[in-house]
Design a protein around this motif. Structure first.
Motif, PDB file in Angstrom:
ATOM      1  N   GLU A  23       0.811  -1.224   0.000  1.00  0.00           N
ATOM      2  CA  GLU A  23       0.000   0.000   0.000  1.00  0.00           C
ATOM      3  C   GLU A  23       0.845   1.275   0.000  1.00  0.00           C
ATOM      4  OE1 GLU A  23      -2.994  -0.016  -0.728  1.00  0.00           O
ATOM      5  OE2 GLU A  23      -3.690  -2.018  -0.198  1.00  0.00           O
ATOM      6  N   ARG A  45      -0.443   4.151  -6.019  1.00  0.00           N
ATOM      7  CA  ARG A  45      -0.056   2.868  -5.436  1.00  0.00           C
ATOM      8  C   ARG A  45       0.139   1.844  -6.542  1.00  0.00           C
ATOM      9  NH1 ARG A  45      -2.599   2.681   0.383  1.00  0.00           N
ATOM     10  NH2 ARG A  45      -2.820   4.915   0.682  1.00  0.00           N
ATOM     11  N   THR A  74      -2.990   0.679  -8.543  1.00  0.00           N
ATOM     12  CA  THR A  74      -3.454   1.665  -9.520  1.00  0.00           C
ATOM     13  C   THR A  74      -2.565   1.647 -10.753  1.00  0.00           C
ATOM     14  OG1 THR A  74      -4.369   3.043  -7.767  1.00  0.00           O
ATOM     15  CG2 THR A  74      -3.961   4.115  -9.890  1.00  0.00           C
ATOM     16  N   ASP A 130      -5.729  -2.812  -1.594  1.00  0.00           N
ATOM     17  CA  ASP A 130      -7.046  -2.183  -1.487  1.00  0.00           C
ATOM     18  C   ASP A 130      -7.382  -1.449  -2.788  1.00  0.00           C
ATOM     19  OD1 ASP A 130      -9.290  -0.634  -0.914  1.00  0.00           O
ATOM     20  OD2 ASP A 130      -8.486   0.138   0.978  1.00  0.00           O
ATOM     21  N   ASP A 177      -9.603   0.597  -3.422  1.00  0.00           N
ATOM     22  CA  ASP A 177     -10.141   1.937  -3.198  1.00  0.00           C
ATOM     23  C   ASP A 177      -9.138   2.883  -2.547  1.00  0.00           C
ATOM     24  OD1 ASP A 177     -12.790   1.390  -4.226  1.00  0.00           O
ATOM     25  OD2 ASP A 177     -13.002   0.085  -2.477  1.00  0.00           O
ATOM     26  N   ALA A 178      -7.915   2.419  -2.334  1.00  0.00           N
ATOM     27  CA  ALA A 178      -6.896   3.248  -1.694  1.00  0.00           C
ATOM     28  C   ALA A 178      -6.117   4.044  -2.741  1.00  0.00           C
ATOM     29  CB  ALA A 178      -5.935   2.361  -0.896  1.00  0.00           C
ATOM     30  N   GLY A 179      -5.589   5.158  -2.308  1.00  0.00           N
ATOM     31  CA  GLY A 179      -4.747   5.976  -3.172  1.00  0.00           C
ATOM     32  C   GLY A 179      -5.527   7.020  -3.937  1.00  0.00           C
ATOM     33  N   GLN A 180      -4.789   7.896  -4.573  1.00  0.00           N
ATOM     34  CA  GLN A 180      -5.390   8.969  -5.344  1.00  0.00           C
ATOM     35  C   GLN A 180      -4.636   9.107  -6.648  1.00  0.00           C
ATOM     36  OE1 GLN A 180      -8.126  10.198  -4.864  1.00  0.00           O
ATOM     37  NE2 GLN A 180      -8.202  11.955  -6.187  1.00  0.00           N
ATOM     38  N   SER A 196      -7.540   5.996  -7.066  1.00  0.00           N
ATOM     39  CA  SER A 196      -7.592   4.590  -6.667  1.00  0.00           C
ATOM     40  C   SER A 196      -7.613   3.709  -7.913  1.00  0.00           C
ATOM     41  CB  SER A 196      -8.844   4.320  -5.829  1.00  0.00           C
ATOM     42  OG  SER A 196     -10.008   4.383  -6.646  1.00  0.00           O
ATOM     43  N   ARG A 244      -9.817   1.332  -8.507  1.00  0.00           N
ATOM     44  CA  ARG A 244     -11.211   1.256  -8.949  1.00  0.00           C
ATOM     45  C   ARG A 244     -11.603   2.530  -9.704  1.00  0.00           C
ATOM     46  NH1 ARG A 244     -14.354  -2.430  -6.769  1.00  0.00           N
ATOM     47  NH2 ARG A 244     -13.407  -2.253  -4.707  1.00  0.00           N
TER      48      ARG A 244
END
Length: 136
Positions: free
Chosen positions: A71, A79, A82, A102, A104-107, A109, A111
């Motif tokens: 992560e 990440r 991504t 995950d 949905d993590a990061g910017q 993400s 997803r």
């Protein structure tokens, strides 16, 4: 605190190149000899981020097996998961998800990246593998 020598900087750059190039065995040998698995370059990229971005799933798997932080975000908030989605690397995406990354993590993400680019196949991989169905 002393600055790293030119030789140390050259070695670190070589290891980051190994991650980019998918040179799994060479990178593994240095990690097994004591190189830090969670080393970062000047942009905050880890070996995992670079391997995922450069579509090197065998290197991604090896790094996970050696305990890399899946992560870890670079200086731009990106990440490894991504990066794998952005490059449309389904194999690295699955390896990272199975390891617990995950979506949905990061910017942005992983997803969010799949949604923005309109890649329903990756949205399905993210949904099914993260839900525990690894057969996708």
């Amino acid at each position: 605190m002393t600055s790293p020598s030119d030789d140390t900087i050259e070695l670190a750059n070589r290891l980051f190149d190994y991650a980019r190039q998918g040179r799994t065995e060479e990178l593994a040998a240095y990690l097994d000899a004591g190189a830090p698995v969670n080393m970062r370059n000047a942009s905050g990229d880890t070996f995992l981020t670079l391997a995922a971005y450069h579509e090197a799933p065998a290197t991604v798997q090896m790094l996970i097996e050696r305990g890399i932080d899946i992560e870890a975000a670079n200086d731009r908030g990106q990440r490894a998961l991504t990066c794998a989605v952005f490059k449309q690397d389904a194999e690295s995406t699955r390896v990272l998800l199975v390891a617990g990354a995950d979506p949905d993590a990061g910017q942005p993400s992983a997803r969010g990246t799949a949604e923005v680019f309109g890649w329903p196949a990756f949205a399905e991989i993210l949904a099914s593998v993260s839900a525990g169905n690894e057969s996708t």
